[in-house]
Write an enzyme that holds these catalytic residues in place. Sequence first.
Site, mmCIF file in Angstrom:
data_model
loop_
_atom_site.group_PDB
_atom_site.id
_atom_site.type_symbol
_atom_site.label_atom_id
_atom_site.label_comp_id
_atom_site.label_asym_id
_atom_site.label_seq_id
_atom_site.Cartn_x
_atom_site.Cartn_y
_atom_site.Cartn_z
ATOM 1 N N ARG A 218 5.755 -1.706 12.270
ATOM 2 C CA ARG A 218 6.257 -0.836 11.208
ATOM 3 C C ARG A 218 6.469 0.588 11.726
ATOM 4 O O ARG A 218 7.536 1.175 11.542
ATOM 5 C CB ARG A 218 5.274 -0.831 10.033
ATOM 6 C CG ARG A 218 5.109 -2.179 9.363
ATOM 7 C CD ARG A 218 3.940 -2.186 8.395
ATOM 8 N NE ARG A 218 2.665 -1.960 9.074
ATOM 9 C CZ ARG A 218 1.491 -1.848 8.460
ATOM 10 N NH1 ARG A 218 1.439 -1.923 7.135
ATOM 11 N NH2 ARG A 218 0.375 -1.662 9.138
ATOM 12 N N SER B 231 0.791 -1.233 0.000
ATOM 13 C CA SER B 231 0.000 0.000 0.000
ATOM 14 C C SER B 231 0.821 1.280 0.000
ATOM 15 O O SER B 231 0.245 2.366 -0.119
ATOM 16 C CB SER B 231 -0.960 0.007 1.191
ATOM 17 O OG SER B 231 -2.049 -0.863 0.946
ATOM 18 N N LYS C 267 0.095 3.458 -2.911
ATOM 19 C CA LYS C 267 -1.005 4.419 -2.956
ATOM 20 C C LYS C 267 -0.492 5.846 -3.126
ATOM 21 O O LYS C 267 -1.220 6.714 -3.613
ATOM 22 C CB LYS C 267 -1.873 4.298 -1.702
ATOM 23 C CG LYS C 267 -2.754 3.053 -1.680
ATOM 24 C CD LYS C 267 -3.663 3.037 -0.466
ATOM 25 C CE LYS C 267 -4.664 1.875 -0.540
ATOM 26 N NZ LYS C 267 -4.040 0.563 -0.399
ATOM 27 N N SER D 165 -6.515 3.249 3.888
ATOM 28 C CA SER D 165 -5.835 2.269 3.029
ATOM 29 C C SER D 165 -6.846 1.329 2.369
ATOM 30 O O SER D 165 -6.661 0.115 2.330
ATOM 31 C CB SER D 165 -4.791 1.468 3.823
ATOM 32 O OG SER D 165 -3.779 0.978 2.970
#
Length: 277
Positions: free
Chosen positions: A262, A69, A72, A117
Amino acid sequence: MRRSIPWVFIILSLGISRCSNPVGEHHPEWKKYFDDNRVTGCIEIFDILHSKFIDYNPDRCAQRFIPASTFKICNSLIALETKTIADTSTVLKWDSVMRNVPSWNQDQSMSQAFRNSSVWYYQQIARKIRQDRYAQYFNLLHYGNRNPAGAVDSFWLTGDLRISADEQIEFLKNLYTEQLPISRKSQQLVKGIMLLETDSTYSLSGKTGWAVVNDEDVAGKISGKKNIGWFVGWVKKKDNVFVFALNIESPQPAPDNFGEARRKITMQCLRDAGIIP
């Protein structure tokens, strides 16, 4: 003397290839943050003002992985530039398919879809853009391996598109400084939806990503599945900007904290580097 030069002029003249700018600050001790979260990975931070790398595991930073993602960011730019989407407030109608993320199950604008997302929103966009135009824009933007092979609405999750942390840094640096070869308006709109948090000392912008891919050895033999995670973006602090790219992986199934790791690891490294309090 370096600080007397306006940083914007330094930005415009930068090239951040490790070959041309070998100045770096390596932190092998940051391995503990990855170990504590039961992942392997790397992180790279680029200090724009001083044209300096701060990193852990630079060899992995040069390796390409599926963008998930984080794509994006690029997808939003291409959608705006091709006028597939008029602006970040453009709402697409939900297809009424119930998905396992509650925030996806509604009509939403690009800014909402980016924040949530929402896969379906960007899949609708991708079907309109088409693979041939993606290939053109990947060449224009120098995005990763420039390969949109795979299903047009999921190649960034299951196809052949790959990008390294080094390449994420270069792409994001050019986006922040609005030096990508597309309109400033598109770049400014995407920068706006990337903002995650701000306070009196700094602002944080970025995007996470997570994909499950085949775990292959050097000969291409598949031994199972693995998780690939990202957090990329920048920290703006006073007169400087620090562009960052974190990449992690773990075997499938992922540890329970994989998603949280993350951002957690990134923030720990940013604190250790004295970038955030």
